[in-house]
Design an enzyme around this catalytic site. Structure first.
Site, mmCIF file in Angstrom:
data_model
loop_
_atom_site.group_PDB
_atom_site.id
_atom_site.type_symbol
_atom_site.label_atom_id
_atom_site.label_comp_id
_atom_site.label_asym_id
_atom_site.label_seq_id
_atom_site.Cartn_x
_atom_site.Cartn_y
_atom_site.Cartn_z
ATOM 1 N N ARG A 1 -72.873 1.154 -80.451
ATOM 2 C CA ARG A 1 -73.614 2.075 -79.579
ATOM 3 C C ARG A 1 -72.926 3.430 -79.465
ATOM 4 O O ARG A 1 -73.598 4.451 -79.294
ATOM 5 C CB ARG A 1 -73.804 1.429 -78.190
ATOM 6 N N ILE B 1 -80.242 7.699 -73.493
ATOM 7 C CA ILE B 1 -80.238 6.409 -74.193
ATOM 8 C C ILE B 1 -80.427 5.367 -73.097
ATOM 9 O O ILE B 1 -79.802 5.460 -72.041
ATOM 10 C CB ILE B 1 -78.902 6.225 -74.964
ATOM 11 N N SER B 2 -81.308 4.399 -73.299
ATOM 12 C CA SER B 2 -81.577 3.411 -72.251
ATOM 13 C C SER B 2 -80.353 2.531 -71.996
ATOM 14 O O SER B 2 -79.487 2.377 -72.861
ATOM 15 C CB SER B 2 -82.744 2.511 -72.648
ATOM 16 N N GLN B 3 -80.353 1.941 -70.808
ATOM 17 C CA GLN B 3 -79.324 0.965 -70.442
ATOM 18 C C GLN B 3 -79.434 -0.232 -71.412
ATOM 19 O O GLN B 3 -80.549 -0.665 -71.712
ATOM 20 C CB GLN B 3 -79.675 0.536 -69.020
#
Ligand code: SAH
Length: 212
Positions: free
Chosen positions: A32, A58-60
């Site tokens: 990530r 960026i999403s969790q």
């Protein structure tokens, strides 16, 4: 690099209820931090959303895992993502052996992430444009995942799902949304359920939020 952090992250996600082993395995593999600027590398494996520039995020990881799990995909399925952003969600799908199509409306993010995909050899069919109208050329899709919040479910996306396929999309106001999970039972017939409570950046486009 960061292998221990990724292991801790997948342990945390399974404690939070993520059961799909293919999803957990992909989260354990995808780096990530490569989808973030250097300033955020040390936070990359925390279960939090992070800025990716241009007011986007960026999403969790939990949200990525939950939405992906809800798609119930078999390997080699065709998936359309709306909102490429950093490319992390697309990378998770590629690692799960999906054929991934992804649309981004911000030209700078589109170009930046396109370069990243090339440099890490990630096979994503990506396109610049308004994802609220889908990508008819390659439809139907076994799964469609929308990673920005919409005021309603865009009709073109409903049309572009395969029978038996799923559409996962946050629907609500600009601050908070419910995750809608639609399953296409037959042409124009959907099973639908909601999962509370998520918060995404807005989906801007013809069938989304029309204002900037
Ligand atoms: N899936 C991304 C999340 C990015 S945030 C990731 O893993 O990083 C949502 C993204 O949706 C933003 O990059 C935003 O520019 C994009 N977006 C918003 N409206 C859109 C639209 N109509 N079509 C395509 N992308 C859109």
């Amino acid at each position: 690099m960061y292998e221990r952090e990724r292991k801790e992250l997948i342990d945390k996600l399974s404690q939070k209820g993520i059961w799909d082993q293919a999803v957990l395995k992909a989260i354990g593999k995808v780096e990530r931090h490569k989808f973030l600027s250097k300033a955020f590398h040390n936070h990359a494996y925390k279960d939090i959303a992070l800025p990716i520039g241009y007011g986007q995020s960026i999403s969790q990881p939990y949200t990525v895992a939950f939405m992906t799990q809800e798609l119930h995909l078999k390997p080699n399925s065709k998936v359309l993502e709306i909102g490429t952003g950093s490319g992390y969600q697309a990378a998770i799908l590629v690692h799960m052996k999906m054929q991934v199509y992804s649309i981004e409306r911000n030209i700078d993010l589109y170009l930046k992430t396109r370069n990243l995909f090339d440099s890490i050899n990630l096979r994503v069919h990506s396109k610049y444009g308004d994802g609220t109208i889908g990508w008819a050329e390659y439809s139907p899709y076994d799964g469609i995942i929308v990673t920005a919040g919409s005021p309603s479910v865009p009709e073109p996306l409903k049309k572009q799902i395969a029978i038996g396929g799923k559409l996962v999309i946050p629907v609500g106001n600009k601050n908070s949304q419910k995750l809608k999970i639609l399953t296409k039972l037959e042409e124009d017939v959907f099973d639908e359920r909601d999962e509370p409570e998520f918060s995404f950046v807005p989906l801007i486009g013809r069938e989304g939020w029309n204002t900037k």
